[in-house]
Write an enzyme that holds these catalytic residues in place. Structure first.
Site, PDB file in Angstrom:
ATOM      1  N   TYR A 132       0.849  -1.192   0.000  1.00 21.62           N
ATOM      2  CA  TYR A 132       0.000   0.000   0.000  1.00 21.62           C
ATOM      3  C   TYR A 132       0.884   1.241   0.000  1.00 21.62           C
ATOM      4  CZ  TYR A 132      -3.912   3.035   1.500  1.00 21.62           C
ATOM      5  OH  TYR A 132      -4.876   4.015   1.591  1.00 21.62           O
ATOM      6  N   LYS A 161      -1.342  -1.264  -4.104  1.00 19.08           N
ATOM      7  CA  LYS A 161      -2.437  -0.295  -4.069  1.00 19.08           C
ATOM      8  C   LYS A 161      -1.778   1.079  -4.162  1.00 19.08           C
ATOM      9  CE  LYS A 161      -6.150   1.744  -1.358  1.00 19.08           C
ATOM     10  NZ  LYS A 161      -6.876   1.818  -0.044  1.00 19.08           N
ATOM     11  N   ILE A 203      -9.007  -0.596  -5.102  1.00 24.33           N
ATOM     12  CA  ILE A 203      -9.420  -0.737  -3.707  1.00 24.33           C
ATOM     13  C   ILE A 203     -10.004   0.613  -3.325  1.00 24.33           C
ATOM     14  CG2 ILE A 203      -8.689  -1.093  -1.329  1.00 24.33           C
ATOM     15  CD1 ILE A 203      -6.494  -2.931  -2.353  1.00 24.33           C
TER      16      ILE A 203
END
Length: 294
Positions: A132, A161, A203
């Site tokens: 992330y 992400k 996401i």
């Protein structure tokens, strides 16, 4: 491995500040009915930083039982302490998710060797990892050279992400690591740009209220129906933007409450949405077609 629409699920709270499991059950069912491909539990949108270990375990037990493998599940386990991240990951893996979401450590601003070791140790636990990258929250941008080191030394990293607004870096990331790293959009308002760079999905926090919209946009794009995807995105964008008028997930939870799911309650240090911004969220909800909302 991680393709399509993943909702970064909010954690509904009662007005007394307890986890509202009835609302969580409703939210999960509406998400699955909308056709999402997966959910992220205990991410930023879930206010995981304010949940204690018992609350996290109770939420995971309930959610995993209800989901029952109908969609994929990622569990957020990242912190700015490697030891705590490893403890979180070990606890999450007892629930048998499809992978874990690990943010680059915030506040500490680790150097490259520390970053690589942080993720290498996470990889030793065996689960697929979604890296992330969100410099707006961590205060540190991940150099592409470090991404290269991570992929060489931590094969468990399957996807990123990406929540950086740097368009040039995004293009370089997408092209340099094509075929080696799945790209998941982390900025809802840039979903089409990510898809144009061959992203595998998103996401999304706004998908808590806009799951049907994101599903329809993604399906249209996959079919080569670019004008339709754009038209749907245009309809959804005002509410997407309204979801971020204040720090996520404050506006998302307010919008959910207006859709009859839980309350707008968040935990300190987050506070209530201002009256002015509530009106803006209300306006965006009203102008969004019903078939794009949960």
């Amino acid at each position: 491995m991680f393709k399509g629409i993943y909702t970064a699920l909010a954690t509904p709270f009662t007005q007394e500040g307890k986890t509202d499991f009835k609302a969580l059950e409703t939210l999960l069912e509406k998400q699955i009915a909308a056709g999402i491909d997966g959910v992220v539990l205990l991410g930023t949108t879930a206010e995981a930083a304010t949940l204690d270990e018992a609350e996290k375990d109770e939420l995971l037990c309930m959610a995993m039982k209800q989901i029952n493998r109908r969609v994929k599940v990622l569990i957020g386990t990242g912190t700015n302490c490697t030891r705590t991240m490893l403890q979180n990951t070990e606890a999450a893996l007892k629930h048998h998710p499809d992978g874990v979401l690990i943010v680059t450590p915030y506040y500490n601003k680790p150097n490259p060797s520390g970053l690589v070791e942080h993720f290498r140790l996470a990889g030793q636990l065996g689960a697929p990892i979604v890296l992330y990258h969100i410099p707006g929250r961590t205060g540190q941008k991940l150099p592409l050279g470090v991404v290269e080191q991570l992929l060489q030394q931590v094969p468990q990293i399957q996807a990123v992400k990406e929540a950086d607004y740097d368009a040039a870096r995004l293009s370089s990331l997408a092209t340099q690591f094509a075929g080696r790293l799945e790209l998941l959009c982390g900025n809802d308002d840039l979903f089409l740009q990510h898809l144009s760079l061959n992203a595998s999905g998103i996401i999304s926090a706004a998908a808590n209220v806009l799951a049907p919209a994101f599903v329809q946009i993604y399906k249209a794009w996959q079919k080569g129906q670019t004008p339709k995807a754009f038209a749907l995105f245009k309809q959804a964008l005002p509410l997407i933007q309204a979801c971020y008028l204040e720090t996520n997930p404050t506006c998302v939870k307010y919008a959910l409450s207006q859709r009859g799911i839980g309350t707008e309650a968040v935990r300190l240090p987050l506070g209530p949405v201002s009256a002015e911004n509530k009106k803006k969220v209300d306006g965006a909800l009203k102008q969004t077609p019903a078939d794009l909302l949960i």
